[in-house]
Write an enzyme that holds these catalytic residues in place. Structure first.
Site, PDB file in Angstrom:
ATOM      1  N   GLY A 169       0.835  -1.197   0.000  1.00  0.00           N
ATOM      2  CA  GLY A 169       0.000   0.000   0.000  1.00  0.00           C
ATOM      3  C   GLY A 169       0.866   1.242   0.000  1.00  0.00           C
ATOM      4  O   GLY A 169       1.993   1.229  -0.490  1.00  0.00           O
ATOM      5  N   SER A 170       0.342   2.305   0.608  1.00  0.00           N
ATOM      6  CA  SER A 170       1.027   3.595   0.516  1.00  0.00           C
ATOM      7  C   SER A 170       2.271   3.646   1.409  1.00  0.00           C
ATOM      8  O   SER A 170       2.357   2.950   2.431  1.00  0.00           O
ATOM      9  CB  SER A 170       0.075   4.722   0.917  1.00  0.00           C
ATOM     10  OG  SER A 170      -0.108   4.719   2.312  1.00  0.00           O
ATOM     11  N   GLY A 198       2.735   2.447   5.283  1.00  0.00           N
ATOM     12  CA  GLY A 198       3.839   1.500   5.489  1.00  0.00           C
ATOM     13  C   GLY A 198       4.787   1.979   6.568  1.00  0.00           C
ATOM     14  O   GLY A 198       5.302   1.186   7.368  1.00  0.00           O
ATOM     15  N   CYS A 256       1.615  -0.111  -8.607  1.00  0.00           N
ATOM     16  CA  CYS A 256       2.848   0.430  -8.041  1.00  0.00           C
ATOM     17  C   CYS A 256       3.980   0.296  -9.047  1.00  0.00           C
ATOM     18  O   CYS A 256       4.992   0.974  -8.946  1.00  0.00           O
ATOM     19  CB  CYS A 256       3.177  -0.204  -6.704  1.00  0.00           C
ATOM     20  SG  CYS A 256       3.210  -1.964  -6.746  1.00  0.00           S
ATOM     21  N   GLU A 290       4.453   9.754  -6.304  1.00  0.00           N
ATOM     22  CA  GLU A 290       3.580   8.773  -6.940  1.00  0.00           C
ATOM     23  C   GLU A 290       2.163   9.335  -7.051  1.00  0.00           C
ATOM     24  O   GLU A 290       1.584   9.784  -6.058  1.00  0.00           O
ATOM     25  CB  GLU A 290       3.558   7.484  -6.108  1.00  0.00           C
ATOM     26  CG  GLU A 290       2.797   6.359  -6.775  1.00  0.00           C
ATOM     27  CD  GLU A 290       2.826   5.068  -5.969  1.00  0.00           C
ATOM     28  OE1 GLU A 290       2.568   5.111  -4.753  1.00  0.00           O
ATOM     29  OE2 GLU A 290       3.099   4.005  -6.564  1.00  0.00           O
TER      30      GLU A 290
HETATM   31  C1  UN1 Z   1       1.176  -3.746  -7.797  1.00  0.00           C
HETATM   32  O1  UN1 Z   1       1.019  -2.818  -8.570  1.00  0.00           O
HETATM   33  O2  UN1 Z   1       0.990  -3.603  -6.563  1.00  0.00           O
HETATM   34  O3  UN1 Z   1       4.004  -6.416 -12.225  1.00  0.00           O
HETATM   35  C2  UN1 Z   1       1.503  -5.116  -8.244  1.00  0.00           C
HETATM   36  C3  UN1 Z   1       2.847  -6.020 -12.238  1.00  0.00           C
HETATM   37  C4  UN1 Z   1       1.770  -6.881 -11.607  1.00  0.00           C
HETATM   38  C5  UN1 Z   1       1.718  -6.668 -10.142  1.00  0.00           C
HETATM   39  C6  UN1 Z   1       1.667  -5.240  -9.718  1.00  0.00           C
HETATM   40  N1  UN1 Z   1       2.034  -8.265 -11.904  1.00  0.00           N
HETATM   41  O4  UN1 Z   1       2.525  -4.956 -12.719  1.00  0.00           O
END
Ligand code: UN1
Length: 496
Positions: A228-229, A233, A284, A385
């Site tokens: 998460g953020s 965290g 992420c 982000e």
């Molecule tokens: C995420 O964005 O928290 O590699 C995970 C990827 C995906 C998982 C992303 N398989 O973009």
């Protein structure tokens, strides 16, 4: 009246003790209420942890290959129900059906990997310094794991944590994201049907500040895993430090893609559209910075802007849709905030920059794919982000500069380089300070059987997935067996 769903505690579906619920709505059609899920209290968490503590005592005795068979069945059941689960996931999370099918597939892959790992929880046997003595190590389960997961991969990311935790012999209490409780309920149904015994796997729905906090602070939960953020965290990390808990944190990214002049530019264009706007930029791993060599900048940007404008925005269940909504109103407002900030910082909004409205979009939380030009290193839109469909474009002249810009953020999850020059590719592989580097592919798309995670403030040094996560969910124990029949003093008798 919308259906009321329940927590899973001790193998039973139970109503929250305080009787409070929250609504779950479709972000692409906000009038659509999917159901009501428990707004649980610390009391519900306590009950789940008690159930898990009891479940752990018998589950840890089940041979690991047998625990693996349960996960194999979970993988099979997910495969059988893939379409149904993907459709429910799209309805509550918004990403197009193709992507939610991929999300379920990632959990299937993770389940099968974990199942086979039940036969491979290797320890070591090494020579002892002394005669008549064996030295070896093996892995033991730890206890109750508190798992806290985000909305963007409602099943895949939980599976990365829950499946390894279970196959290693731990019990789990899971707090899924509030935005995707239906996917969590379906995932829990699968695990129950697969044969996870009562109490070994529990789900408590509710808010992070109540349920998440109670789980993190619970003295009978020695292991925490969070995605998460970075802000949340940090709080979890502090608590875990104070309470001597083992914690895995997987947080933000500001992932760069570098395009050098010799690159296949058609391929790079496909890559950036998928990396930046796939999942509406809510990964992420999303490609949020594009570093273009100055010689290709203008031509590439023109093609990028045309292609971004042409992306079809809509409801994820509509087969034509390429990009769905943002997850909730705050996410939309955060994106708007950053677009305003980009203007103030002197960027040009080459396309997008506003909510997407029009036929079929109704009251959905849609935002146009947005490309920011004239971004320079150090701007906040280059550093922070955004977690939405906003791409910052920068220019560079020397490859060294591109690497310096790419590395010049506090995050270090993923990076990409597009080049046909093998030497440059190898330089990128070694010089980009991220947990993952892609050559001629965008920054998203990690595979379930390789370690996943990042450097710097993306994480705290752990990895999910692959072979490495099994270290996290086990405690190593070392055995010295001396059959010499006499006292042998290490470091002393060997060297006599
Ligand atoms: C995420 O964005 O928290 O590699 C995970 C990827 C995906 C998982 C992303 N398989 O973009």
């Amino acid at each position: 009246m919308a259906e009321k769903f329940k927590n899973l505690i001790g193998g039973e579906w139970v109503a929250p003790s305080a009787g409070a619920y929250f609504e779950n709505r479709d972000p692409a059609r906000c009038s659509d209420v999917i159901g009501l899920w428990p707004r649980s209290s610390a009391d519900d968490v306590n009950r789940a942890v008690e159930a898990a503590s009891r479940g752990f005592l018998s589950w840890r005795e089940v041979p690991a290959p047998k625990r693996g068979m349960v996960l194999k069945r979970a993988g099979d059941l997910l495969a059988e129900r893939k379409e149904e689960i993907a459709r429910s996931m799209t309805r509550e999370m918004g990403k197009p059906l193709e992507e939610t099918r991929g999300d379920v597939q990632e959990a299937i892959d993770t389940g099968y990997y974990a199942a086979s790992e039940g036969r491979r929880l290797f320890g070591h046997t090494v020579p002892s310094e002394l005669h008549g003595k064996w030295a070896m190590s093996y892995r033991r389960p730890i206890g109750v794991c508190g798992i806290i997961t985000p909305f963007n991969f409602p099943i895949a990311v939980p599976s990365w944590k829950i499946f390894p935790a279970l196959v290693c012999g731990n019990a789990v209490v899971w707090k899924p994201a509030e935005d995707v409780p239906h996917s969590a309920t379906l995932f829990a149904e699968v695990l129950l049907e697969a044969g996870v015994p009562p109490g070994v796997f529990n789900v408590v729905f509710g808010e992070g500040s109540i349920v998440g906090r109670a789980l993190v602070e619970h003295p009978q939960v020695p292991v925490l895993s969070f995605t998460g953020s970075t802000e949340t965290g940090a709080i979890i990390g502090e608590t875990a430090g104070r309470m001597h808990k083992r914690v895995s944190l997987e947080m933000g990214g500001k992932n760069p893609m570098i395009v050098v002049p010799d690159a296949d530019l058609d391929l790079a264009l496909d890559g950036i559209l998928w990396g930046a706007f796939g999942t509406t930029g809510q990964r992420c791993t999303a490609t949020s910075r594009l570093l273009l060599h100055e010689s290709v900048h203008d031509g590439f940007v023109k093609r990028l802007v045309d292609a971004a404008r042409a992306l079809r925005i809509g409801h994820g269940l509509d087969g034509e849709t390429q990009m769905g909504p943002l997850i909730h109103r705050e996410a939309l407002e955060k994106v708007e905030y950053y677009v305003d900030l980009a203007r103030q910082e002197g960027c040009e909004i080459a396309c997008g920059g506003k909510r997407a409205t029009g036929p079929g979009l109704g009251d959905g939380l849609f935002f146009e794919p947005t490309v920011l030009l004239g971004v320079t290193p150090g701007m906040r839109v280059e550093q922070e982000e955004i977690f939405g469909p906003v791409l910052a474009v920068l220019q560079f002249r020397e490859f060294d500069d591109a690497v310096r810009i790419a590395n010049g953020v506090k995050y270090g999850l993923s990076s990409a380089v597009y080049t046909r020059d093998v030497n440059l590719a190898f330089r990128a592989m070694t010089e980009l300070d991220t947990g993952i580097t892609y050559i001629n592919a965008p920054t998203i798309g990690a595979e379930a059987h390789l370690p996943f995670g990042g450097t710097k403030q993306t994480g705290n040094g752990h990895r999910e997935g692959g072979w490495q996560v099994y270290e996290f969910y086990t405690e190593t124990k070392v055995i010295y067996a001396d059959y010499s029949g006499r006292l042998q003093r290490a470091q002393i008798d060997t060297y006599k």
